[in-house]
Design an enzyme around this catalytic site. Structure first.
Site, short mmCIF file in Angstrom:
data_model
loop_
_atom_site.label_atom_id
_atom_site.label_comp_id
_atom_site.label_asym_id
_atom_site.label_seq_id
_atom_site.Cartn_x
_atom_site.Cartn_y
_atom_site.Cartn_z
N TYR A 158 -34.90 21.75 29.68
CA TYR A 158 -33.70 22.45 29.21
C TYR A 158 -33.95 23.95 29.14
CZ TYR A 158 -30.57 24.51 25.71
OH TYR A 158 -29.70 25.34 25.04
P1 NAD Z 1 -21.73 21.43 23.26
O1 NAD Z 1 -22.31 20.28 24.02
O2 NAD Z 1 -21.04 21.10 21.98
O3 NAD Z 1 -20.73 22.24 24.20
C1 NAD Z 1 -20.96 22.42 25.57
C2 NAD Z 1 -19.69 22.06 26.32
O4 NAD Z 1 -19.90 22.31 27.71
C3 NAD Z 1 -19.27 20.58 26.19
O5 NAD Z 1 -17.97 20.45 25.64
C4 NAD Z 1 -19.35 20.05 27.62
O6 NAD Z 1 -18.35 19.08 27.93
C5 NAD Z 1 -19.18 21.32 28.44
N1 NAD Z 1 -19.76 21.19 29.79
C6 NAD Z 1 -21.03 20.86 30.11
N2 NAD Z 1 -21.16 20.81 31.44
C7 NAD Z 1 -19.95 21.12 31.98
C8 NAD Z 1 -19.46 21.24 33.30
N3 NAD Z 1 -20.23 20.98 34.35
N4 NAD Z 1 -18.18 21.60 33.48
C9 NAD Z 1 -17.36 21.84 32.41
N5 NAD Z 1 -17.77 21.72 31.14
C10 NAD Z 1 -19.05 21.38 30.92
O7 NAD Z 1 -22.92 22.48 23.02
P2 NAD Z 1 -23.02 23.72 22.01
O8 NAD Z 1 -24.03 23.38 20.99
O9 NAD Z 1 -21.66 24.17 21.62
O10 NAD Z 1 -23.69 24.81 22.98
C11 NAD Z 1 -22.90 25.75 23.69
C12 NAD Z 1 -23.83 26.66 24.49
O11 NAD Z 1 -24.72 27.35 23.62
C13 NAD Z 1 -24.71 25.94 25.52
O12 NAD Z 1 -24.80 26.77 26.65
C14 NAD Z 1 -26.07 25.87 24.84
O13 NAD Z 1 -27.12 25.83 25.78
C15 NAD Z 1 -26.07 27.16 24.05
N6 NAD Z 1 -26.91 27.13 22.86
C16 NAD Z 1 -26.61 26.28 21.84
C17 NAD Z 1 -27.40 26.29 20.69
C18 NAD Z 1 -27.13 25.39 19.52
O14 NAD Z 1 -27.94 25.38 18.60
N7 NAD Z 1 -26.04 24.63 19.51
C19 NAD Z 1 -28.49 27.16 20.61
C20 NAD Z 1 -28.80 27.96 21.71
C21 NAD Z 1 -27.97 27.97 22.82
C1 UGA Z 2 -31.10 23.66 19.10
C2 UGA Z 2 -30.00 23.22 20.08
O1 UGA Z 2 -29.85 21.82 20.04
C3 UGA Z 2 -30.27 23.66 21.49
O2 UGA Z 2 -29.08 23.46 22.23
C4 UGA Z 2 -30.63 25.11 21.50
O3 UGA Z 2 -30.85 25.59 22.76
C5 UGA Z 2 -31.80 25.40 20.59
O4 UGA Z 2 -31.43 25.02 19.28
C6 UGA Z 2 -32.11 26.88 20.58
O5 UGA Z 2 -32.24 27.49 19.53
O6 UGA Z 2 -32.23 27.46 21.64
P1 UGA Z 2 -33.22 22.46 18.14
O7 UGA Z 2 -33.93 23.66 17.61
O8 UGA Z 2 -34.02 21.32 18.63
O9 UGA Z 2 -32.25 22.86 19.33
O10 UGA Z 2 -32.19 22.02 16.97
P2 UGA Z 2 -32.04 20.68 16.15
O11 UGA Z 2 -31.63 19.57 17.05
O12 UGA Z 2 -31.18 20.94 14.98
O13 UGA Z 2 -33.54 20.36 15.68
C7 UGA Z 2 -34.22 21.18 14.72
C8 UGA Z 2 -35.50 20.47 14.31
O14 UGA Z 2 -35.17 19.24 13.68
C9 UGA Z 2 -36.44 20.13 15.47
O15 UGA Z 2 -37.78 20.31 15.05
C10 UGA Z 2 -36.19 18.64 15.70
O16 UGA Z 2 -37.32 17.94 16.17
C11 UGA Z 2 -35.82 18.16 14.32
N1 UGA Z 2 -34.89 17.00 14.35
C12 UGA Z 2 -33.71 17.09 14.98
C13 UGA Z 2 -35.29 15.81 13.76
O17 UGA Z 2 -36.39 15.69 13.19
N2 UGA Z 2 -34.43 14.75 13.82
C14 UGA Z 2 -33.21 14.83 14.43
O18 UGA Z 2 -32.46 13.81 14.45
C15 UGA Z 2 -32.84 16.04 15.02
#
Ligand code: NAD
Ligand code: UGA
Length: 326
Positions: A158
């Site tokens: 990823y």
């Molecule tokens: P999410 O899964 O809730 O939202 C992503 C959306 O993208 C989904 O609704 C999905 O249907 C859509 N999507 C995926 N592939 C597609 C495609 N081919 N065509 C059209 N739509 C498509 O995820 P999120 O947590 O809201 O994350 C949004 C963005 O932020 C992502 O790019 C993710 O990598 C980035 N990001 C998220 C986090 C986090 O902690 N949530 C942290 C760092 C970066």
């Molecule tokens: C999150 C988002 O899911 C990614 O999309 C994003 O890119 C990433 O942050 C980012 O900062 O770039 P992550 O940090 O793994 O990823 O977030 P969580 O899924 O909330 O996990 C946080 C911590 O909790 C991790 O250490 C994970 O191993 C732990 N965790 C998570 C558990 O122990 N159990 C769970 O069910 C989920």
């Protein structure tokens, strides 16, 4: 978009990819509140599942919002982007732990190939600015705060796909003939109402409220720079409105908190223990993330406003309100 210190005329039409997702749905609402006309694009239809319907329910009632249900890997994009002042590209497959092996084909096509299509269409449609949702995962684990000049060290497929997406943004914007400014935002573990169901804080709250036990990966010692979704959205809006050039910016709260500390806070706020099942640490999960946020402060005038405790309280209030509605 209107912004306090921005002297340029307020842009009107913007596009948000991934609009039906966690962060995208919040961004759409903020842009509508700011007076924009918002076109959302997502492959998930609004009625595909109850969570998606709930995420989009407010936006879909808004007269300045329209949603295109389409896959960015195949759908025509140039006409969709024309006359837009900014494209916020959030659509992606976001999970770290599920990105190994067979799944990587889907990750590459949605996170890399689709990003290339979005960028090409931005140029053809002469969109002046793209805001790209990148990820703290590009850094890998860090001993201290990571600055944008810290060498990337992605530790999961990823993370590799998100770094590739960033590089595509920079390659497009750097072309001599390009009129596109790309602002790459590295979001750090985002939480808040409507959080994705695979993520820690939502799962811990749900477990404390009597839902499925939390599967705890490792010993709870991993720490994350947990960042509230409202703060993330303000940074994204600023990235589209501020007079910045092509750049890469961290968007993180600047505080790293262990999973064990998060569970304690959840227990205090809910008044219930979080039941856990333990599994070994998962491949791709890094030990620590922590943002140096000085560049976002300087270029976007951005600072987080929400402490982890406040943000978890809001997420809890939202979950509780949801369960009362059922
Ligand atoms: P999410 O899964 O809730 O939202 C992503 C959306 O993208 C989904 O609704 C999905 O249907 C859509 N999507 C995926 N592939 C597609 C495609 N081919 N065509 C059209 N739509 C498509 O995820 P999120 O947590 O809201 O994350 C949004 C963005 O932020 C992502 O790019 C993710 O990598 C980035 N990001 C998220 C986090 C986090 O902690 N949530 C942290 C760092 C970066
Ligand atoms: C999150 C988002 O899911 C990614 O999309 C994003 O890119 C990433 O942050 C980012 O900062 O770039 P992550 O940090 O793994 O990823 O977030 P969580 O899924 O909330 O996990 C946080 C911590 O909790 C991790 O250490 C994970 O191993 C732990 N965790 C998570 C558990 O122990 N159990 C769970 O069910 C989920």
């Amino acid at each position: 978009m209107r912004h306090g210190n921005d002297q340029r005329p307020a842009p009107t039409r913007v596009v948000v990819t991934g609009a039906a997702g966690f962060i995208g749905s919040h961004l759409v609402e903020a842009l509508l509140t700011n007076g924009n006309t918002v076109v959302g694009v997502d492959r998930r239809a609004p009625d595909s599942d109850p969570a998606t319907t709930a995420r989009l329910s407010r936006a879909l009632k808004h007269p300045r919002f329209s949603l295109v249900t389409a896959d960015l890997r195949t759908c025509p994009l140039t006409a969709l982007f024309r006359h837009s002042h900014a494209v916020f590209h959030l659509a992606a497959l976001p999970g770290v732990r599920g990105s190994w092996g067979e799944q990587f084909g889907e990750y590459t096509s949605c996170n890399v190939f689709a990003t290339e299509r979005v960028l090409s269409a931005c140029e053809e449609a002469r969109v002046p600015r793209l805001v790209y949702a990148s990820s703290s995962s590009v850094y890998g684990s860090s001993a201290g705060a990571t600055h944008e000049t810290t060498a990337p060290h992605p530790e999961s497929p990823y993370a590799v796909s998100k770094l590739a997406g960033e590089q595509l943004c920079l390659a497009h914007a750097d072309q001599a003939a390009s009129t596109l400014t790309a602002v790459v935002l590295r979001f750090f573990t985002v939480y808040g109402p409507r959080q994705r169901p695979d993520m820690l804080i939502g799962r811990a709250l749900t477990a404390a409220l009597g839902g499925p036990e939390l599967t705890l990966y490792g010993d709870g010692g991993n720490s994350r720079d947990f960042t509230y979704v409202g703060d993330i959205v303000r940074a994204a809006v600023a990235a589209a409105t501020r007079p910045v050039g092509t750049s890469v910016l961290n968007v993180g709260a600047g505080v790293s908190t262990s999973v064990a500390e998060v569970l304690s806070t959840v227990e205090e706020l809910t008044g219930h223990a979080v039941p856990v099942t333990r599994l070994p640490a998962q491949a791709g999960d890094v030990d620590t993330t922590l943002a140096d946020r000085s560049r976002a402060a300087e270029l976007l005038g951005w600072a987080p406003r929400t402490t982890l405790r406040q943000g978890i309280s809001r997420q809890l209030a939202h979950l509780t309100a949801d369960s009362l509605r059922l």
